[in-house]
Write a protein that holds these residues in place. Structure first.
Motif, PDB file in Angstrom:
ATOM      1  N   HIS A   1     -45.897  27.604 -10.058  1.00 42.72           N
ATOM      2  CA  HIS A   1     -46.859  27.418 -11.144  1.00 42.72           C
ATOM      3  C   HIS A   1     -47.765  26.232 -10.845  1.00 42.72           C
ATOM      4  CE1 HIS A   1     -44.745  30.367 -13.622  1.00 42.72           C
ATOM      5  NE2 HIS A   1     -43.624  29.782 -13.242  1.00 42.72           N
ATOM      6  N   HIS A   2     -49.059  26.502 -10.845  1.00 35.99           N
ATOM      7  CA  HIS A   2     -50.042  25.455 -10.557  1.00 35.99           C
ATOM      8  C   HIS A   2     -51.372  25.915 -11.147  1.00 35.99           C
ATOM      9  CE1 HIS A   2     -52.920  23.082  -8.110  1.00 35.99           C
ATOM     10  NE2 HIS A   2     -51.950  22.185  -8.111  1.00 35.99           N
ATOM     11  N   PRO A   3     -52.222  24.986 -11.605  1.00 33.83           N
ATOM     12  CA  PRO A   3     -53.508  25.376 -12.185  1.00 33.83           C
ATOM     13  C   PRO A   3     -54.401  26.187 -11.233  1.00 33.83           C
ATOM     14  CG  PRO A   3     -53.024  23.085 -12.693  1.00 33.83           C
ATOM     15  CD  PRO A   3     -51.982  23.529 -11.717  1.00 33.83           C
ATOM     16  N   ASN A   4     -54.136  26.080  -9.926  1.00 34.26           N
ATOM     17  CA  ASN A   4     -54.974  26.809  -8.965  1.00 34.26           C
ATOM     18  C   ASN A   4     -54.273  28.007  -8.342  1.00 34.26           C
ATOM     19  OD1 ASN A   4     -56.054  23.604  -8.442  1.00 34.26           O
ATOM     20  ND2 ASN A   4     -57.545  25.185  -8.958  1.00 34.26           N
ATOM     21  N   LEU A   5     -53.238  28.502  -9.028  1.00 35.87           N
ATOM     22  CA  LEU A   5     -52.608  29.778  -8.681  1.00 35.87           C
ATOM     23  C   LEU A   5     -52.756  30.692  -9.883  1.00 35.87           C
ATOM     24  CD1 LEU A   5     -49.199  28.749  -7.032  1.00 35.87           C
ATOM     25  CD2 LEU A   5     -51.452  28.902  -5.975  1.00 35.87           C
ATOM     26  N   VAL A   6     -53.089  31.960  -9.636  1.00 37.49           N
ATOM     27  CA  VAL A   6     -53.289  32.892 -10.740  1.00 37.49           C
ATOM     28  C   VAL A   6     -51.961  33.099 -11.474  1.00 37.49           C
ATOM     29  CG1 VAL A   6     -52.804  35.026  -9.465  1.00 37.49           C
ATOM     30  CG2 VAL A   6     -54.449  35.060 -11.351  1.00 37.49           C
ATOM     31  N   ASN A   7     -52.025  33.315 -12.767  1.00 35.31           N
ATOM     32  CA  ASN A   7     -50.829  33.507 -13.584  1.00 35.31           C
ATOM     33  C   ASN A   7     -50.467  34.990 -13.657  1.00 35.31           C
ATOM     34  OD1 ASN A   7     -48.757  32.905 -15.521  1.00 35.31           O
ATOM     35  ND2 ASN A   7     -50.133  33.648 -17.121  1.00 35.31           N
ATOM     36  N   LEU A   8     -49.224  35.301 -13.307  1.00 33.02           N
ATOM     37  CA  LEU A   8     -48.732  36.670 -13.410  1.00 33.02           C
ATOM     38  C   LEU A   8     -48.185  36.897 -14.812  1.00 33.02           C
ATOM     39  CD1 LEU A   8     -48.086  39.334 -11.809  1.00 33.02           C
ATOM     40  CD2 LEU A   8     -45.785  38.387 -11.507  1.00 33.02           C
ATOM     41  N   VAL A   9     -48.822  37.795 -15.557  1.00 29.60           N
ATOM     42  CA  VAL A   9     -48.382  38.096 -16.923  1.00 29.60           C
ATOM     43  C   VAL A   9     -47.173  39.014 -16.895  1.00 29.60           C
ATOM     44  CG1 VAL A   9     -49.071  39.144 -19.126  1.00 29.60           C
ATOM     45  CG2 VAL A   9     -50.717  37.789 -17.809  1.00 29.60           C
ATOM     46  N   GLY A  10     -47.191  39.998 -15.999  1.00 35.77           N
ATOM     47  CA  GLY A  10     -46.073  40.929 -15.931  1.00 35.77           C
ATOM     48  C   GLY A  10     -46.246  41.949 -14.826  1.00 35.77           C
ATOM     49  N   TYR A  11     -45.337  42.927 -14.814  1.00 35.05           N
ATOM     50  CA  TYR A  11     -45.379  43.952 -13.769  1.00 35.05           C
ATOM     51  C   TYR A  11     -44.762  45.237 -14.300  1.00 35.05           C
ATOM     52  CZ  TYR A  11     -40.402  42.921 -13.157  1.00 35.05           C
ATOM     53  OH  TYR A  11     -39.058  42.746 -13.381  1.00 35.05           O
ATOM     54  N   CYS A  12     -45.007  46.330 -13.581  1.00 38.06           N
ATOM     55  CA  CYS A  12     -44.449  47.632 -13.946  1.00 38.06           C
ATOM     56  C   CYS A  12     -43.919  48.287 -12.678  1.00 38.06           C
ATOM     57  CB  CYS A  12     -45.525  48.510 -14.586  1.00 38.06           C
ATOM     58  SG  CYS A  12     -45.048  50.252 -14.810  1.00 38.06           S
ATOM     59  N   ALA A  13     -42.698  48.811 -12.746  1.00 36.31           N
ATOM     60  CA  ALA A  13     -42.104  49.507 -11.601  1.00 36.31           C
ATOM     61  C   ALA A  13     -41.555  50.860 -12.040  1.00 36.31           C
ATOM     62  CB  ALA A  13     -41.001  48.652 -10.985  1.00 36.31           C
ATOM     63  N   ASP A  14     -42.240  51.522 -12.976  1.00 37.16           N
ATOM     64  CA  ASP A  14     -41.823  52.844 -13.425  1.00 37.16           C
ATOM     65  C   ASP A  14     -41.973  53.857 -12.295  1.00 37.16           C
ATOM     66  OD1 ASP A  14     -41.257  51.927 -15.904  1.00 37.16           O
ATOM     67  OD2 ASP A  14     -42.804  53.054 -16.970  1.00 37.16           O
ATOM     68  N   ALA A  15     -40.902  54.618 -12.029  1.00 36.78           N
ATOM     69  CA  ALA A  15     -40.935  55.673 -11.010  1.00 36.78           C
ATOM     70  C   ALA A  15     -41.558  55.144  -9.728  1.00 36.78           C
ATOM     71  CB  ALA A  15     -41.678  56.893 -11.550  1.00 36.78           C
ATOM     72  N   ASP A  16     -42.636  55.787  -9.268  1.00 37.41           N
ATOM     73  CA  ASP A  16     -43.269  55.316  -8.030  1.00 37.41           C
ATOM     74  C   ASP A  16     -44.477  54.433  -8.300  1.00 37.41           C
ATOM     75  OD1 ASP A  16     -44.868  57.288  -9.039  1.00 37.41           O
ATOM     76  OD2 ASP A  16     -45.078  58.406  -7.159  1.00 37.41           O
ATOM     77  N   GLN A  17     -44.646  54.001  -9.555  1.00 34.11           N
ATOM     78  CA  GLN A  17     -45.756  53.104  -9.878  1.00 34.11           C
ATOM     79  C   GLN A  17     -45.391  51.658  -9.510  1.00 34.11           C
ATOM     80  OE1 GLN A  17     -48.769  53.783 -10.952  1.00 34.11           O
ATOM     81  NE2 GLN A  17     -48.508  55.971 -11.388  1.00 34.11           N
ATOM     82  N   ARG A  18     -46.347  50.954  -8.913  1.00 30.49           N
ATOM     83  CA  ARG A  18     -46.194  49.524  -8.657  1.00 30.49           C
ATOM     84  C   ARG A  18     -47.454  48.854  -9.197  1.00 30.49           C
ATOM     85  NH1 ARG A  18     -45.177  51.795  -3.835  1.00 30.49           N
ATOM     86  NH2 ARG A  18     -47.009  50.857  -2.857  1.00 30.49           N
ATOM     87  N   ILE A  19     -47.324  48.180 -10.324  1.00 32.58           N
ATOM     88  CA  ILE A  19     -48.485  47.621 -11.021  1.00 32.58           C
ATOM     89  C   ILE A  19     -48.226  46.159 -11.343  1.00 32.58           C
ATOM     90  CG2 ILE A  19     -50.003  47.855 -13.028  1.00 32.58           C
ATOM     91  CD1 ILE A  19     -49.106  50.780 -13.238  1.00 32.58           C
ATOM     92  N   LEU A  20     -49.233  45.327 -11.088  1.00 29.65           N
ATOM     93  CA  LEU A  20     -49.154  43.900 -11.387  1.00 29.65           C
ATOM     94  C   LEU A  20     -50.181  43.561 -12.456  1.00 29.65           C
ATOM     95  CD1 LEU A  20     -48.985  42.836  -7.662  1.00 29.65           C
ATOM     96  CD2 LEU A  20     -47.129  42.513  -9.300  1.00 29.65           C
TER      97      LEU A  20
END
Length: 376
Positions: A131-150
């Protein structure tokens, strides 16, 4: 070039190069094994990915787990009108999620693309623990079935590439101060990864399209799928297959696959040169001798009288001459052929902060200097 040292104060030279380690990021062996995860059948992928993320994060993963219908709703079924961009990894859409209530950028990874399950896992883990002000913040992710979503925080001004390279005639170019602000912030992001994270993290894919800008043009590094844990103990490098983007890779890494934090320093030098010149690192539309940015710039670094020839014409000579000279000196040091003589990112940050802070009355722009010369 020895002019790099003039950008740094004596006090800075005694500063500790290694800051306090991240407490969450303490188990080197566990995290190192993360790079060698093997995968089970597709039917168990979602459960397996969730279990691995939970296990590797030791309960410190703060990213929300979204299901696919939630993200369909957030993006209006991945409506093309909401698309923000597209790359080798897949497409990015603007969306809105209810929990937490915020505007987000949703990256749907191409199921046939180069960014596979391992890269997906690496990105979730890295952005959850770092975590740093100059790194993008990851809100969440999805790994349903063959989906890979950030799902990331939304960055209103897109990427640095959008505002710097191949700019359309109707788009206002970045001014000098904004360019330097972006360079300082991006350098601080790398400094954090190299010198605060424990073990250190090598970003491995530093380029203009991976530097995102918020509404105030503050930069944040994104796309951590290629990140690697740096060498620890008495090891000098990490051996890995060569990944990244052509033109940005350090020569020793491209030749041997031996990766160090100095590989990132070289990549920073390439991007910083793009920021200064407005030129793309590889541009086949230019004359043969100018198609490779570093090859074109290297002989020009040797004579300060060439420096103004390297400034982006879109700046219209509205930049401090001294600042330009110092900036090019920093770029030249980062682009040294030998990794050992490149500076640490902490030294790069200090040099850039020095040149952005020193805007005294003696500083004149190239444009003003030319006018004064004409009136004398």
């Amino acid at each position: 070039m020895n002019c790099f040292s003039c950008c740094m104060s004596e006090e800075r030279l005694t500063r500790r190069s290694l800051k306090k380690s991240i407490k969450k990021y303490h188990d080197t062996k566990t995290l190192a094994s993360f790079a060698n995860i093997s995968f089970k059948s597709d039917s168990s992928r979602k459960r397996y990915i969730t279990q691995e993320i939970t296990k590797m994060g030791k309960g410190n993963i703060t990213a929300k787990v979204f299901n696919y219908p939630e993200l369909c709703t957030a993006t209006e079924n991945f409506n093309p009108e909401n698309q923000l961009g597209e790359g080798g990894f897949g497409k990015v859409y603007k969306g809105h999620v209810e929990n937490p209530d915020q505007v987000v950028a949703v990256k749907q990874l191409d199921r046939n693309g180069y960014q596979g399950n391992r890269e997906f896992l690496v990105e979730v883990l890295m952005l959850s623990l770092l975590h740093h002000p100059n790194l993008v913040n990851l809100v969440g992710y999805c790994a349903d079935a063959d989906q890979r979503i950030l799902v990331y925080e939304y960055m209103a001004n897109g990427s640095l590439e959008d505002h710097l390279l191949d700019l359309p005639p109707d788009k206002k170019p970045l001014d000098w101060n904004t360019r330097m602000k972006i360079a300082v912030g991006a350098a601080k992001g790398l400094e954090y990864l190299h010198e605060t994270a424990d073990p250190p993290v090598i970003y491995r894919d530093f380029k203009a399209s991976n530097i995102l800008l918020d509404q105030d043009f503050n930069p944040k590094l994104s796309d951590f799928g290629l990140a690697k844990l740096g060498p620890t103990g008495d090891k000098s490098h990490v051996s890995t297959r060569v990944m990244g983007t052509y033109g940005y890779c350090a020569p020793e890494y491209a030749l041997t696959g031996q990766l160090t934090t100095k590989s990132d320093v070289y990549s920073f030098g390439v991007v910083f040169l793009e920021i200064i010149t407005g030129r793309r690192v590889i541009d086949n539309s230019r004359p043969t001798e100018e198609q490779n940015l570093v090859t074109w710039a290297t002989p020009l670094f040797k004579d300060r009288r060439n420096f103004t020839l390297m400034a982006d014409p879109l700046l219209e000579e509205d930049y401090p001459v001294k600042g330009l000279h110092q900036a090019l000196a920093v770029a030249a040091m980062c682009l040294q052929e030998e990794a050992a003589v490149r500076p640490l990112m902490s030294d790069v940050v200090t040099a850039l902060e020095y040149l952005t802070a020193n805007k005294g009355p003696e500083e004149v722009t190239a444009n003003k200097g030319a006018e004064e010369g004409g009136n004398s």
